[in-house]
Write a protein that holds these residues in place. Structure first.
Motif, PDB file in Angstrom:
ATOM      1  N   PHE A 219       0.819  -1.220   0.000  1.00 28.52           N
ATOM      2  CA  PHE A 219       0.000   0.000   0.000  1.00 28.52           C
ATOM      3  C   PHE A 219       0.850   1.266   0.000  1.00 28.52           C
ATOM      4  CE2 PHE A 219      -2.233   3.323   2.408  1.00 28.52           C
ATOM      5  CZ  PHE A 219      -3.264   3.569   1.514  1.00 28.52           C
ATOM      6  N   PRO A 220       1.860   1.397   0.881  1.00 32.78           N
ATOM      7  CA  PRO A 220       2.704   2.608   0.786  1.00 32.78           C
ATOM      8  C   PRO A 220       3.443   2.709  -0.534  1.00 32.78           C
ATOM      9  CG  PRO A 220       2.994   1.540   2.909  1.00 32.78           C
ATOM     10  CD  PRO A 220       2.224   0.586   2.055  1.00 32.78           C
ATOM     11  N   ALA A 221       3.835   1.546  -1.103  1.00 33.04           N
ATOM     12  CA  ALA A 221       4.570   1.584  -2.373  1.00 33.04           C
ATOM     13  C   ALA A 221       3.687   2.099  -3.508  1.00 33.04           C
ATOM     14  CB  ALA A 221       5.107   0.190  -2.705  1.00 33.04           C
ATOM     15  N   THR A 222       2.464   1.571  -3.609  1.00 34.69           N
ATOM     16  CA  THR A 222       1.562   2.031  -4.677  1.00 34.69           C
ATOM     17  C   THR A 222       1.170   3.498  -4.473  1.00 34.69           C
ATOM     18  OG1 THR A 222      -0.312   1.151  -3.393  1.00 34.69           O
ATOM     19  CG2 THR A 222       0.625  -0.255  -5.104  1.00 34.69           C
ATOM     20  N   LEU A 223       0.990   3.905  -3.216  1.00 33.02           N
ATOM     21  CA  LEU A 223       0.638   5.299  -2.955  1.00 33.02           C
ATOM     22  C   LEU A 223       1.787   6.239  -3.303  1.00 33.02           C
ATOM     23  CD1 LEU A 223      -1.528   7.202  -1.906  1.00 33.02           C
ATOM     24  CD2 LEU A 223      -0.631   6.866   0.399  1.00 33.02           C
ATOM     25  N   PHE A 224       3.031   5.837  -2.956  1.00 32.17           N
ATOM     26  CA  PHE A 224       4.183   6.682  -3.252  1.00 32.17           C
ATOM     27  C   PHE A 224       4.413   6.777  -4.760  1.00 32.17           C
ATOM     28  CE2 PHE A 224       8.760   6.887  -4.176  1.00 32.17           C
ATOM     29  CZ  PHE A 224       9.053   8.134  -3.637  1.00 32.17           C
ATOM     30  N   VAL A 225       4.370   5.634  -5.439  1.00 32.43           N
ATOM     31  CA  VAL A 225       4.581   5.649  -6.897  1.00 32.43           C
ATOM     32  C   VAL A 225       3.452   6.404  -7.589  1.00 32.43           C
ATOM     33  CG1 VAL A 225       4.781   4.198  -8.950  1.00 32.43           C
ATOM     34  CG2 VAL A 225       5.928   3.528  -6.843  1.00 32.43           C
ATOM     35  N   GLY A 226       2.227   6.252  -7.087  1.00 32.44           N
ATOM     36  CA  GLY A 226       1.109   6.974  -7.683  1.00 32.44           C
ATOM     37  C   GLY A 226       1.256   8.483  -7.545  1.00 32.44           C
ATOM     38  N   MET A 227       1.666   8.950  -6.371  1.00 30.06           N
ATOM     39  CA  MET A 227       1.882  10.379  -6.184  1.00 30.06           C
ATOM     40  C   MET A 227       3.030  10.885  -7.047  1.00 30.06           C
ATOM     41  SD  MET A 227      -0.509  11.331  -4.182  1.00 30.06           S
ATOM     42  CE  MET A 227       0.058  12.975  -3.774  1.00 30.06           C
ATOM     43  N   LEU A 228       4.070  10.052  -7.201  1.00 33.38           N
ATOM     44  CA  LEU A 228       5.195  10.440  -8.056  1.00 33.38           C
ATOM     45  C   LEU A 228       4.766  10.549  -9.515  1.00 33.38           C
ATOM     46  CD1 LEU A 228       8.258  11.003  -8.174  1.00 33.38           C
ATOM     47  CD2 LEU A 228       8.601   8.549  -8.514  1.00 33.38           C
ATOM     48  N   LEU A 229       3.980   9.577  -9.985  1.00 35.11           N
ATOM     49  CA  LEU A 229       3.497   9.624 -11.363  1.00 35.11           C
ATOM     50  C   LEU A 229       2.512  10.768 -11.561  1.00 35.11           C
ATOM     51  CD1 LEU A 229       2.954   5.816 -12.052  1.00 35.11           C
ATOM     52  CD2 LEU A 229       4.768   7.271 -12.951  1.00 35.11           C
ATOM     53  N   LEU A 230       1.721  11.056 -10.534  1.00 39.60           N
ATOM     54  CA  LEU A 230       0.786  12.178 -10.637  1.00 39.60           C
ATOM     55  C   LEU A 230       1.533  13.494 -10.744  1.00 39.60           C
ATOM     56  CD1 LEU A 230      -2.192  13.040 -10.580  1.00 39.60           C
ATOM     57  CD2 LEU A 230      -2.020  13.189  -8.103  1.00 39.60           C
ATOM     58  N   THR A 231       2.670  13.614 -10.043  1.00 39.98           N
ATOM     59  CA  THR A 231       3.487  14.829 -10.150  1.00 39.98           C
ATOM     60  C   THR A 231       4.030  14.996 -11.564  1.00 39.98           C
ATOM     61  OG1 THR A 231       4.118  14.568  -7.827  1.00 39.98           O
ATOM     62  CG2 THR A 231       5.455  16.045  -9.171  1.00 39.98           C
ATOM     63  N   VAL A 232       4.437  13.880 -12.164  1.00 39.21           N
ATOM     64  CA  VAL A 232       4.924  13.939 -13.547  1.00 39.21           C
ATOM     65  C   VAL A 232       3.775  14.240 -14.507  1.00 39.21           C
ATOM     66  CG1 VAL A 232       6.064  12.617 -15.371  1.00 39.21           C
ATOM     67  CG2 VAL A 232       6.807  12.362 -12.992  1.00 39.21           C
ATOM     68  N   LEU A 233       2.605  13.668 -14.210  1.00 48.36           N
ATOM     69  CA  LEU A 233       1.458  13.849 -15.099  1.00 48.36           C
ATOM     70  C   LEU A 233       0.947  15.280 -15.100  1.00 48.36           C
ATOM     71  CD1 LEU A 233      -0.636  12.373 -16.931  1.00 48.36           C
ATOM     72  CD2 LEU A 233      -1.992  11.999 -14.872  1.00 48.36           C
ATOM     73  N   VAL A 234       1.057  15.961 -13.971  1.00 42.28           N
ATOM     74  CA  VAL A 234       0.549  17.333 -13.871  1.00 42.28           C
ATOM     75  C   VAL A 234       1.278  18.258 -14.840  1.00 42.28           C
ATOM     76  CG1 VAL A 234       0.444  19.333 -12.318  1.00 42.28           C
ATOM     77  CG2 VAL A 234      -0.334  17.104 -11.530  1.00 42.28           C
ATOM     78  N   GLY A 235       2.531  17.952 -15.165  1.00 43.12           N
ATOM     79  CA  GLY A 235       3.282  18.789 -16.093  1.00 43.12           C
ATOM     80  C   GLY A 235       2.647  18.876 -17.470  1.00 43.12           C
ATOM     81  N   ASP A 236       2.026  17.777 -17.938  1.00 44.63           N
ATOM     82  CA  ASP A 236       1.370  17.758 -19.248  1.00 44.63           C
ATOM     83  C   ASP A 236      -0.148  17.790 -19.146  1.00 44.63           C
ATOM     84  OD1 ASP A 236       3.820  17.594 -20.563  1.00 44.63           O
ATOM     85  OD2 ASP A 236       3.876  15.410 -20.401  1.00 44.63           O
TER      86      ASP A 236
END
Length: 261
Positions: A219-236
């Motif tokens: 659960f912490p791994a998916t949440l951390f990776v999801g937030m990281l990908l969301l940060t990258v996604l916000v750029g585009d």
């Protein structure tokens, strides 16, 4: 002394009432300009004000009595036109909310939900965040002004009392919903693919080493990776939402041109 009869009074009322019905139907179905947080009194007042401003420049109204079956048909016609245009914007916003729901479920944020007054159901935090970003992007790009301009142009392209719609236009509206939902899936696909790989890896690790507390790590791994990908996604995200909103506006214009029978 100026004298006027029932016919003149009916002409004045119909010049204001029938455009008011079309505008009110749009504001009631549009998710942005007619948001649930905006009171019904404001929507009615705005529709009445716009109808009053547009009335002098509208084409002549049909010579149909207001209180008649033909007048009821004109009211239904105006409601259908306004609701069909508002439905285009509602589908566009629903696509972004759907992408947020999918990403939130993959990240493990399905429990982080609250009651949303505009939908009447529980919505996830990520879905609500993307919805607010889309509304702000729509307002920043001047989309509300473009929509009002398109709505005003419908009275010249779709005159009041034409009594005829092209059935193919409704088919195009349904197909547009399918194509734009595909855009929502493409928005969520990078996060869903990456998080699915993590979940598969955690499942394999659980089978290899059952004694490890994989669920407390997953659960912490998916949440951390999801937030990281969301940060990258916000750029585009801004470019994607701008293209999505312009696509909705172009389809509204095509729908206005294709509705006449």
């Amino acid at each position: 002394m100026i004298a006027f009869g029932w016919d003149q009074l009916q002409l004045w009322v119909s010049a204001l009432f029938w455009p008011f019905c079309r505008l009110l139907a749009f504001f009631m179905s549009d998710p942005i300009l007619g948001h649930k947080n905006v009171s019904s009194q404001v929507k009615v007042g705005l529709s009445l004000l716009l109808a009053f401003l547009l009335a002098p420049n509208l084409p002549p109204m049909p010579d149909i009595p207001l209180i008649s079956w033909a007048g009821l048909g004109v009211v239904v016609e105006q409601l259908l036109i306004g609701m069909s245009l508002g439905m285009v914007m509602r589908i566009t916003l629903a696509v972004v909310e759907m992408a947020g729901e999918i990403c939130g479920m993959q990240m493990g944020l399905a429990f982080a939900s609250f009651f949303s007054a505009d939908t009447g159901t529980n919505s996830q935090v990520l879905s609500r965040f993307l919805s607010l970003v889309t509304i702000l992007m729509f307002l920043a790009l001047g989309g509300h002004l473009m929509v009002l301009e398109l709505l005003a142009s419908t009275f010249s392209r779709l005159p009041v009392g034409q009594f005829g719609f092209n059935p193919e236009a409704w088919n195009q509206l349904a197909r547009h919903g399918g194509s734009i939902f595909l855009s929502g899936l493409l928005l969520a696909l990078p996060m869903v693919g990456a998080l699915l790989i993590i979940n598969l890896a955690m499942g394999i690790l659980n089978r290899v080493a059952p004694q490890l507390t994989v669920f407390s790590v997953g659960f912490p791994a998916t949440l951390f990776v999801g937030m990281l990908l969301l940060t990258v996604l916000v750029g585009d995200l801004g470019q994607f939402l701008a293209g999505l909103l312009y696509q909705a506006l172009h389809f509204m214009q095509a729908l206005i041109e294709g509705l006449p029978g």
